[in-house]
Design a protein around this motif. Structure first.
Motif, mmCIF file in Angstrom:
data_model
loop_
_atom_site.group_PDB
_atom_site.id
_atom_site.type_symbol
_atom_site.label_atom_id
_atom_site.label_comp_id
_atom_site.label_asym_id
_atom_site.label_seq_id
_atom_site.Cartn_x
_atom_site.Cartn_y
_atom_site.Cartn_z
ATOM 1 N N LEU A 120 55.851 100.393 19.325
ATOM 2 C CA LEU A 120 56.721 100.363 20.498
ATOM 3 C C LEU A 120 57.077 98.933 20.885
ATOM 4 N N ALA A 121 56.104 98.030 20.797
ATOM 5 C CA ALA A 121 56.387 96.622 21.101
ATOM 6 C C ALA A 121 57.417 96.055 20.131
ATOM 7 N N ARG A 129 61.223 94.669 20.922
ATOM 8 C CA ARG A 129 61.653 93.326 20.516
ATOM 9 C C ARG A 129 62.935 93.392 19.686
ATOM 10 N N VAL A 130 63.014 94.399 18.825
ATOM 11 C CA VAL A 130 64.178 94.530 17.951
ATOM 12 C C VAL A 130 65.377 95.083 18.713
ATOM 13 N N ALA A 157 70.440 102.809 21.671
ATOM 14 C CA ALA A 157 69.541 103.860 21.196
ATOM 15 C C ALA A 157 68.110 103.358 21.065
ATOM 16 N N ALA A 158 67.911 102.192 20.430
ATOM 17 C CA ALA A 158 66.558 101.689 20.214
ATOM 18 C C ALA A 158 65.876 101.363 21.530
ATOM 19 N N HIS A 159 66.606 100.755 22.456
ATOM 20 C CA HIS A 159 66.031 100.384 23.745
ATOM 21 C C HIS A 159 65.604 101.630 24.532
ATOM 22 N N ILE A 160 66.486 102.621 24.577
ATOM 23 C CA ILE A 160 66.171 103.843 25.324
ATOM 24 C C ILE A 160 65.016 104.596 24.670
ATOM 25 N N ALA A 161 65.011 104.634 23.339
ATOM 26 C CA ALA A 161 63.930 105.324 22.632
ATOM 27 C C ALA A 161 62.581 104.709 22.960
#
Length: 840
Positions: A446-447, A451-452, A460-464
């Protein structure tokens, strides 16, 4: 609160969370079913051997046993009956045979007996009419299912028996059903008069064993007298001797089946745990309301316990029914090669212990699913503190668990290196290490995603990452389900494939010294242990295209607590010994010693059990006991109790017989093996009890037998994956469906339907990837532990491998299957109308 109010409150709550409860019931039922089916399968094998022993022996307590199929003189019976304290004694002649009729053939235990057997009260011959009416007439009594299977169902219809290289026809005298012989109706046994059995086997006036019923209190005195009669050439054992030996032979298979059935059950229980997580908010609200109204923690606990008891009772009952079907159609008793040394039927045995173990496991899972997620609710002061700085606390907690996991991993490594016999404990430690390391893996993942997320276009990545961090308990439970499933599947399939590769190599090496085999027909003798008189050897050796016909000998020998396989190739064979099976010693020196005589090779577990060292002299308890020297240690050649290898000439002296178990046929240069088989079959004739087959065909039969013996592990590995895919898909699907109001709110914030769908799939992929990858890594370690245990503790031939392609294939298949199942409910959830946001 009165009990009636508790029940009424449960009914009201059930309507609000019916689907979640159904998910939990299915998950617990799956776990109970897998656990129960494996228990029934293992218990059925052992009880089948015991049932046949009791069915024949009745009230007998002791037995005098021959050490080989040739038996011993029937005159010994009179000496046994004269022993003071012997109330009754009955002779038996037993032989493995092939019985055939119009519909096919079956391997059977041929039992020759006389009327004295009925005096012992055994189920098989409880009525005197079973034996006495046909006296010396050559007729046979069969269990009704066996008679139907081979197509011999009417009185007087002939059954063809092939035994000891001889073919005999016997008319059917009677069929015995469950009413006459109970569970023995499922046992492949054929009963004939003793004199006729002696004629069929070519063993006049000889018997295999004598069953003895001593007078009360005289058993010890009678045993001493029987040992004196045996004179060191026969065995004197209790009636349960076969049961104890079978338990030893089946121990490795039963333990591995049990271990991985427990892993399968754990996957099912995690499914239930995941489903129960969806009801936690309702239960928290219920508990808070009850506490506000003044109810004590004890009353709240009673309300929750009713949930667990109802859930456990329904799921347990459903699981027992499903497990019963699984034990019949999937995880049924599959003894394979064990049937070559032990006679037993296909009956199923359901013990109260099996029911209690599986049922209590389901009830414990229900209690854990209901009570564990609510421990923080029952202690509100700790609950409030626990959520302060949740991310930092989660990271620290994961780190502490990781340290515990490293300790478990160190323990498993110590077992791998020092004590591989404790493989079951090592697997448990590995599983614990996996569970302890998984939270840290999720935190790190998750960390990394957070970061990515800032460098990747789209939200999508941030919300996930945010959504997964907000549901840590549920996220961990779903990842754990996949991790355990992949761990079990990779470990089982990897060890299965390595063992099968080792057995295949052993089969090819055992057949490398000949072009064609000639051996008795039928599936009862795939290891070439049935002796026959080599009367046609000279005729076969004179055939055109045949260069040499050599005598191969082999058999089964009771050595201590094991029924071991004895392999005795002719001294002229080349190679004499399978090179890949030697564990110690120089191959050239060992071959020279065994070829010259007086030396033999033992499987390592057998040598360790008797405290033998290479070069040491010892006496082998053969029918004609001989002293040998130990030339080297080997694997068990695929026979779990152990193997002995000597040359055929030594075997003939130790068994006091020149009989053969097979012919090794060397063809003349330029003659194709298939051509050689046709030449030999024409010479033998259609009525012969012998048949010819090429060495590759013989090896293929033995490999097929090995595959059959490992079928249960294959089935369990497949069931683990199927259960995990369904469990994870259902759990993630339910989680997504429950989050529809949250998704609707995100839609109000400007996220498109496609973005939401991609976010859901990304979350699912992260969970699947972390859990399954961790399970795969630990599964590979578990494979090595299982391989080492099979090699060191049981001495199976193993080809070590790190099956990375198979692991990647398993991972890919599981992830794609789960995502494919999840794609549809995720797409529907992503289409949730924005008005649902008002429900958040």
């Amino acid at each position: 609160m009165r009990p009636s109010n508790v029940i009424r409150l449960y009914r009201v709550r059930l309507r609000a969370r019916l689907w979640q409860e159904c998910f939990a019931i299915v998950g617990i039922a799956a776990g109970v079913a897998l656990l129960f089916a494996s228990q029934v399968s293992n218990a059925s094998l052992q009880s089948a051997v015991a049932a046949l022993s009791r069915g024949i022996a009745g009230d007998a307590k002791l037995q005098v046993l021959a050490r080989d199929p040739h038996g011993f003189p029937q005159s010994t019976l009179a000496r046994v009956r004269r022993v003071p304290g012997v109330r009754s004694a009955a002779p038996l002649l037993e032989a493995q045979a092939d019985a055939s009729g119009p519909r096919g053939s079956r391997s059977v235990l041929l039992v020759g007996a006389d009327a004295s057997l009925s005096q012992l009260g055994g189920t098989l011959v409880r009525r005197n009419s079973t034996l006495s009416p046909f006296g010396r007439i050559g007729a046979v009594v069969l269990p009704a299912p066996l008679a139907r299977a081979i197509g011999v169902t009417s009185f007087g219809k002939e059954v063809t028996f092939r035994v000891a290289g001889r073919t005999t026809q016997a008319p059917l005298y009677a069929q015995l059903g469950r009413r006459e012989i109970g569970v023995l109706a499922a046992t492949p046994v054929a009963v004939v008069p003793l004199a006729f059995a002696q004629e069929m086997t070519g063993l006049p006036a000889r018997v295999s064993r004598i069953l003895v019923r001593p007078a009360p209190g005289a058993e010890r005195r009678v045993r001493a007298a029987l040992l004196a009669i045996a004179g060191g050439r026969l065995n004197v054992e209790p009636i349960g001797h076969d049961e104890a030996q079978f338990a030893k032979a089946a121990a490795a298979s039963n333990q591995s089946t049990q271990l991985f059935a427990v892993i399968s059950a754990l996957v099912g229980f995690l499914f239930a745990f995941n489903a129960m997580l969806f009801t936690v908010p309702q239960r928290r609200r219920l508990v808070a309301e009850l506490r506000r109204e003044g109810y004590s923690p004890r009353t709240v606990l009673a309300v929750l316990s009713l949930d667990a008891l109802v859930l456990g009772a329904i799921a347990g009952a459903l699981g027992l029914v499903l497990g019963d079907e699984l034990s019949i159609h999937v995880l049924h008793s599959n003894p394979a090669f064990l049937s070559l040394a032990f006679a037993f039927g296909s009956q199923r045995t359901v013990t109260w212990q099996s029911i209690a173990l599986a049922g209590s496991g389901g009830m414990l899972a229900a209690l854990a699913a209901v009570l564990v997620p609510l421990r923080d609710v029952l202690a509100p002061s700790r609950h409030a503190a626990a959520h302060a700085h949740s991310s930092a606390r989660a990271a620290r907690f994961a780190l502490r668990l990781s340290l515990a996991g490293l300790a478990c991993l160190a323990g498993a490594s110590a077992i791998l290196l020092v004590a591989p016999r404790l493989a079951v404990a090592g697997m448990v430690l590995l599983l614990a290490a996996l569970l302890f390391e998984l939270p840290l893996a999720l935190v790190v993942t998750l960390a990394a995603v957070k970061r990515v997320a800032g460098t990747v276009p789209g939200a999508a990545a941030h919300i996930a990452a945010i959504e997964l961090a907000g549901t840590r308990g549920r996220t961990l439970a779903i990842a754990t389900t996949g991790a355990i499933a992949v761990f079990g599947s990779v470990a089982v399939r990897g060890a299965h494939d390595d063992l099968l590769a080792g057995l295949e190599r052993a089969a090819h090496e055992a057949n490398a010294a000949t072009d064609v085999w000639v051996a008795p027909k039928g599936g009862y003798d795939l290891f070439d242990t049935a002796p026959f008189v080599p009367s046609d050897r000279a005729k076969l050796a004179r055939l055109p295209g045949i260069r040499a016909v050599r005598i191969f000998r082999g058999g089964l020998l009771d050595y201590g607590e094991r029924r071991v396989l004895v392999v005795a190739p002719p001294p002229e064979a080349s190679p004499l010994l399978p090179a890949g099976q030697l564990l110690t010693g120089n191959l050239r020196q060992t071959t020279a010693r065994v070829r010259s005589g007086g030396w033999l090779v033992l499987s390592r577990a057998l040598a360790e059990e008797h405290g033998l060292r290479v070069g040491q002299r010892f006496t082998l308890p053969t029918p004609n006991p001989q002293t040998f020297r130990l030339a080297a240690l080997s694997t068990n050649a695929g026979w779990a109790p152990g193997a002995v290898t000597m040359n055929a000439a030594d075997y003939a002296r130790a068994w006091g017989s020149a009989d053969a178990s097979a012919y090794e046929v060397e063809l003349a240069p330029g003659v194709h093996p298939a051509t050689g088989v046709r030449i030999l079959e024409r010479a033998l004739g259609p009525g012969s009890a012998l048949t010819a087959q090429t060495a590759p065909q013989h090896a293929a039969q033995q490999i097929a037998l090995s595959r059959q013996a490992l079928a249960r592990l294959t089935q369990i590995a497949t069931l683990i994956l199927l259960a995990a895919v369904l469990a994870m898909s259902a759990a993630m699907g339910a989680m997504v469906w429950q989050r529809r109001p949250r998704l609707a709110k995100l839609k109000l914030d400007g996220l498109s339907r496609g973005m939401l769908w991609r976010t859901i799939l990304l979350e699912s992929s992260l969970l699947l990837g972390v859990g399954c990858s961790a399970g795969a890594v630990f599964g590979l370690y578990g494979q090595q532990l299982a391989d080492r245990a099979l090699t060191e503790a049981v001495n199976f031939p193993i080809v070590y491998s790190a099956s990375a392609p198979a692991v990647v294939a398993t991972l890919g298949l599981m992830i794609l299957a789960a995502l494919a199942i999840l794609a549809i409910p995720s797409y529907i959830a992503a289409r949730a109308p924005a008005t649902l946001a008002l429900q958040d």
